[in-house]
Design a protein around this motif. Structure first.
Motif, PDB file in Angstrom:
ATOM      1  N   LEU A   1       0.851  -1.193   0.000  1.00  0.00           N
ATOM      2  CA  LEU A   1       0.000   0.000   0.000  1.00  0.00           C
ATOM      3  C   LEU A   1       0.886   1.242   0.000  1.00  0.00           C
ATOM      4  CD1 LEU A   1      -2.614   1.609   0.248  1.00  0.00           C
ATOM      5  CD2 LEU A   1      -2.611   1.119   2.709  1.00  0.00           C
ATOM      6  N   TYR A   2       0.660   2.098  -1.009  1.00  0.00           N
ATOM      7  CA  TYR A   2       1.427   3.334  -1.150  1.00  0.00           C
ATOM      8  C   TYR A   2       0.499   4.540  -0.965  1.00  0.00           C
ATOM      9  CZ  TYR A   2       4.851   0.315  -3.508  1.00  0.00           C
ATOM     10  OH  TYR A   2       5.740  -0.687  -3.816  1.00  0.00           O
ATOM     11  N   ALA A   3       1.036   5.619  -0.396  1.00  0.00           N
ATOM     12  CA  ALA A   3       0.307   6.881  -0.269  1.00  0.00           C
ATOM     13  C   ALA A   3       1.121   7.976  -0.937  1.00  0.00           C
ATOM     14  CB  ALA A   3       0.062   7.217   1.197  1.00  0.00           C
ATOM     15  N   GLY A   4       0.447   8.912  -1.592  1.00  0.00           N
ATOM     16  CA  GLY A   4       1.149  10.010  -2.244  1.00  0.00           C
ATOM     17  C   GLY A   4       0.359  11.305  -2.197  1.00  0.00           C
ATOM     18  N   LEU A   5       1.068  12.419  -2.049  1.00  0.00           N
ATOM     19  CA  LEU A   5       0.488  13.762  -2.125  1.00  0.00           C
ATOM     20  C   LEU A   5       1.013  14.413  -3.401  1.00  0.00           C
ATOM     21  CD1 LEU A   5       1.190  14.862   1.565  1.00  0.00           C
ATOM     22  CD2 LEU A   5      -1.059  14.305   0.637  1.00  0.00           C
ATOM     23  N   PHE A   6       0.096  14.961  -4.205  1.00  0.00           N
ATOM     24  CA  PHE A   6       0.520  15.502  -5.492  1.00  0.00           C
ATOM     25  C   PHE A   6      -0.069  16.892  -5.731  1.00  0.00           C
ATOM     26  CE2 PHE A   6       0.595  10.885  -5.804  1.00  0.00           C
ATOM     27  CZ  PHE A   6       1.901  10.675  -6.236  1.00  0.00           C
ATOM     28  N   ASN A   7       0.815  17.848  -5.965  1.00  0.00           N
ATOM     29  CA  ASN A   7       0.417  19.193  -6.351  1.00  0.00           C
ATOM     30  C   ASN A   7       0.213  19.241  -7.859  1.00  0.00           C
ATOM     31  OD1 ASN A   7       0.507  20.395  -3.760  1.00  0.00           O
ATOM     32  ND2 ASN A   7       2.731  20.616  -3.900  1.00  0.00           N
ATOM     33  N   PRO A   8      -0.420  20.305  -8.374  1.00  0.00           N
ATOM     34  CA  PRO A   8      -0.589  20.425  -9.821  1.00  0.00           C
ATOM     35  C   PRO A   8       0.757  20.304 -10.547  1.00  0.00           C
ATOM     36  CG  PRO A   8      -1.942  22.049  -8.716  1.00  0.00           C
ATOM     37  CD  PRO A   8      -1.097  21.406  -7.650  1.00  0.00           C
ATOM     38  N   GLY A   9       0.786  19.455 -11.545  1.00  0.00           N
ATOM     39  CA  GLY A   9       1.994  19.277 -12.346  1.00  0.00           C
ATOM     40  C   GLY A   9       2.922  18.183 -11.848  1.00  0.00           C
ATOM     41  N   GLU A  10       2.800  17.774 -10.591  1.00  0.00           N
ATOM     42  CA  GLU A  10       3.656  16.706 -10.078  1.00  0.00           C
ATOM     43  C   GLU A  10       3.230  15.369 -10.675  1.00  0.00           C
ATOM     44  OE1 GLU A  10       5.405  18.129  -5.798  1.00  0.00           O
ATOM     45  OE2 GLU A  10       3.440  17.155  -5.775  1.00  0.00           O
ATOM     46  N   GLN A  11       4.215  14.552 -11.013  1.00  0.00           N
ATOM     47  CA  GLN A  11       3.949  13.303 -11.715  1.00  0.00           C
ATOM     48  C   GLN A  11       4.516  12.108 -10.963  1.00  0.00           C
ATOM     49  OE1 GLN A  11       5.736  14.116 -15.571  1.00  0.00           O
ATOM     50  NE2 GLN A  11       3.773  14.805 -16.392  1.00  0.00           N
ATOM     51  N   ALA A  12       3.881  10.954 -11.173  1.00  0.00           N
ATOM     52  CA  ALA A  12       4.374   9.704 -10.620  1.00  0.00           C
ATOM     53  C   ALA A  12       3.942   8.577 -11.542  1.00  0.00           C
ATOM     54  CB  ALA A  12       3.838   9.471  -9.211  1.00  0.00           C
ATOM     55  N   THR A  13       4.734   7.535 -11.607  1.00  0.00           N
ATOM     56  CA  THR A  13       4.401   6.386 -12.430  1.00  0.00           C
ATOM     57  C   THR A  13       4.512   5.111 -11.607  1.00  0.00           C
ATOM     58  OG1 THR A  13       6.692   6.148 -13.185  1.00  0.00           O
ATOM     59  CG2 THR A  13       5.215   7.500 -14.541  1.00  0.00           C
ATOM     60  N   ALA A  14       3.865   4.072 -12.101  1.00  0.00           N
ATOM     61  CA  ALA A  14       3.985   2.731 -11.536  1.00  0.00           C
ATOM     62  C   ALA A  14       4.069   1.777 -12.714  1.00  0.00           C
ATOM     63  CB  ALA A  14       2.793   2.398 -10.646  1.00  0.00           C
ATOM     64  N   PRO A  15       5.152   1.049 -12.865  1.00  0.00           N
ATOM     65  CA  PRO A  15       5.315   0.164 -14.020  1.00  0.00           C
ATOM     66  C   PRO A  15       4.391  -1.039 -13.942  1.00  0.00           C
ATOM     67  CG  PRO A  15       7.073  -0.191 -12.443  1.00  0.00           C
ATOM     68  CD  PRO A  15       6.290   0.982 -11.943  1.00  0.00           C
ATOM     69  N   PRO A  16       4.130  -1.700 -15.066  1.00  0.00           N
ATOM     70  CA  PRO A  16       3.302  -2.909 -15.045  1.00  0.00           C
ATOM     71  C   PRO A  16       3.907  -3.942 -14.095  1.00  0.00           C
ATOM     72  CG  PRO A  16       3.766  -2.209 -17.293  1.00  0.00           C
ATOM     73  CD  PRO A  16       4.650  -1.396 -16.405  1.00  0.00           C
ATOM     74  N   SER A  17       3.107  -4.485 -13.230  1.00  0.00           N
ATOM     75  CA  SER A  17       3.608  -5.520 -12.331  1.00  0.00           C
ATOM     76  C   SER A  17       2.491  -6.493 -12.004  1.00  0.00           C
ATOM     77  CB  SER A  17       4.192  -4.904 -11.058  1.00  0.00           C
ATOM     78  OG  SER A  17       3.226  -4.089 -10.417  1.00  0.00           O
ATOM     79  N   ARG A  18       1.597  -6.084 -11.095  1.00  0.00           N
ATOM     80  CA  ARG A  18       0.516  -6.956 -10.669  1.00  0.00           C
ATOM     81  C   ARG A  18      -0.797  -6.187 -10.800  1.00  0.00           C
ATOM     82  NH1 ARG A  18       2.218  -9.478  -5.062  1.00  0.00           N
ATOM     83  NH2 ARG A  18       1.835  -7.361  -4.318  1.00  0.00           N
ATOM     84  N   TYR A  19      -1.835  -6.680 -10.167  1.00  0.00           N
ATOM     85  CA  TYR A  19      -3.093  -5.947 -10.142  1.00  0.00           C
ATOM     86  C   TYR A  19      -2.927  -4.708  -9.259  1.00  0.00           C
ATOM     87  CZ  TYR A  19      -5.214 -10.044 -12.272  1.00  0.00           C
ATOM     88  OH  TYR A  19      -5.520 -11.075 -13.128  1.00  0.00           O
ATOM     89  N   ALA A  20      -3.672  -3.664  -9.580  1.00  0.00           N
ATOM     90  CA  ALA A  20      -3.567  -2.431  -8.790  1.00  0.00           C
ATOM     91  C   ALA A  20      -4.939  -1.778  -8.661  1.00  0.00           C
ATOM     92  CB  ALA A  20      -2.585  -1.461  -9.433  1.00  0.00           C
ATOM     93  N   TRP A  21      -5.123  -1.134  -7.509  1.00  0.00           N
ATOM     94  CA  TRP A  21      -6.330  -0.334  -7.258  1.00  0.00           C
ATOM     95  C   TRP A  21      -5.863   1.025  -6.784  1.00  0.00           C
ATOM     96  CZ3 TRP A  21     -11.488  -1.346  -8.055  1.00  0.00           C
ATOM     97  CH2 TRP A  21     -12.394  -0.413  -7.519  1.00  0.00           C
ATOM     98  N   LEU A  22      -6.289   2.075  -7.480  1.00  0.00           N
ATOM     99  CA  LEU A  22      -5.911   3.445  -7.144  1.00  0.00           C
ATOM    100  C   LEU A  22      -7.142   4.188  -6.638  1.00  0.00           C
ATOM    101  CD1 LEU A  22      -3.572   5.762  -9.145  1.00  0.00           C
ATOM    102  CD2 LEU A  22      -5.829   6.601  -8.494  1.00  0.00           C
ATOM    103  N   HIS A  23      -7.025   4.822  -5.477  1.00  0.00           N
ATOM    104  CA  HIS A  23      -8.139   5.540  -4.857  1.00  0.00           C
ATOM    105  C   HIS A  23      -7.731   6.995  -4.615  1.00  0.00           C
ATOM    106  CE1 HIS A  23     -11.793   5.923  -2.309  1.00  0.00           C
ATOM    107  NE2 HIS A  23     -11.052   6.792  -1.645  1.00  0.00           N
TER     108      HIS A  23
END
Length: 229
Positions: free
Chosen positions: A164-186
């Motif tokens: 389980l990952y948590a992230g805070l993102f301001n306008p313009g900030e980027q993040a990626t997650a490469p293909p690996s397993r199943y994922a659920w983003l909330h």
């Protein structure tokens, strides 16, 4: 990517408690949304001041609480008693059985938090409890691991093959997650562009192992990402 919009969730209003259910829970039953992989419950709860959930039992479930605003007071029959605040992650392994209560620590202010249930990898374990704080600086503009089976990077432990990952993102900030397993983003709050789609507070998306995830902040906000077997 399959999107689950905020306004499609189940909803319950008990006066002192208002709750949105991403997956079937209590009186809200949707056979098409019974969970995702080991992820069984994401409830977004708002608890009025001076109210809460009295002592009640759980067993064989991994329960994660994540406070968004306000303070939550936890007590259980293992002898734990703590107050959670934004940035804290609490994990309770119910195992063979645990009795606990959750109350709004304030008499006036509203408590806003997520309660997450994950099916355990091993049944019948000894109940346990853990709580850790993850400062905003560790989550800003990046994915911060907050729960894992192997207790990596200072995360809380969990009895399941889930990261389980948590992230805070301001306008313009980027993040990626490469293909690996199943994922659920909330998306907890704010607004994010995810793989070209706009997701707002309460929206979620499911991903198959072949899909990479690309996120860009549109309005400042917070996101949880579940990496699931």
């Amino acid at each position: 990517m399959i999107i689950r919009r905020s306004n499609e969730r189940g909803y319950a209003d008990h006066g002192w408690l208002r709750s949105f259910h991403t997956f079937s829970f209590a009186n809200y039953v949707d056979r098409n949304h019974m969970g995702f992989r080991a992820l069984r419950v994401i409830n977004e709860d708002r608890v009025a001041g001076g109210h809460g959930f009295g002592a009640h039992p759980h067993r064989d479930m991994e329960i994660i609480s994540y406070v968004l605003d306000g303070e939550m007071e936890h007590k259980d029959n293992m002898g734990n008693g703590e107050v959670m605040r934004p940035g804290d992650v609490q994990r309770m392994s119910a195992g063979t059985g645990v009795l606990h209560s959750e109350f709004n620590h304030s008499k006036q202010n509203e408590l806003h938090f997520l309660q997450i249930w994950i099916k355990p990898k091993q049944l019948g374990i000894k109940p346990s409890y853990e709580q850790k704080a993850f400062p905003a600086a560790e989550r800003q503009g990046q994915w911060r691991l907050v729960a894992s089976e192997e207790v990596r990077e200072g995360s809380v432990s969990i009895n399941q093959d889930v990261n389980l990952y948590a992230g805070l993102f301001n306008p313009g900030e980027q993040a990626t997650a490469p293909p690996s397993r199943y994922a659920w983003l909330h998306v907890i709050n704010g607004e994010m562009e995810v793989n070209g789609e706009t997701l707002s507070a309460g929206d979620a998306a499911a991903f198959t192992p072949e899909e990479s995830i690309s996120l860009t902040g549109q309005e400042a906000g917070e996101v949880l990402l579940f990496d699931l077997a």
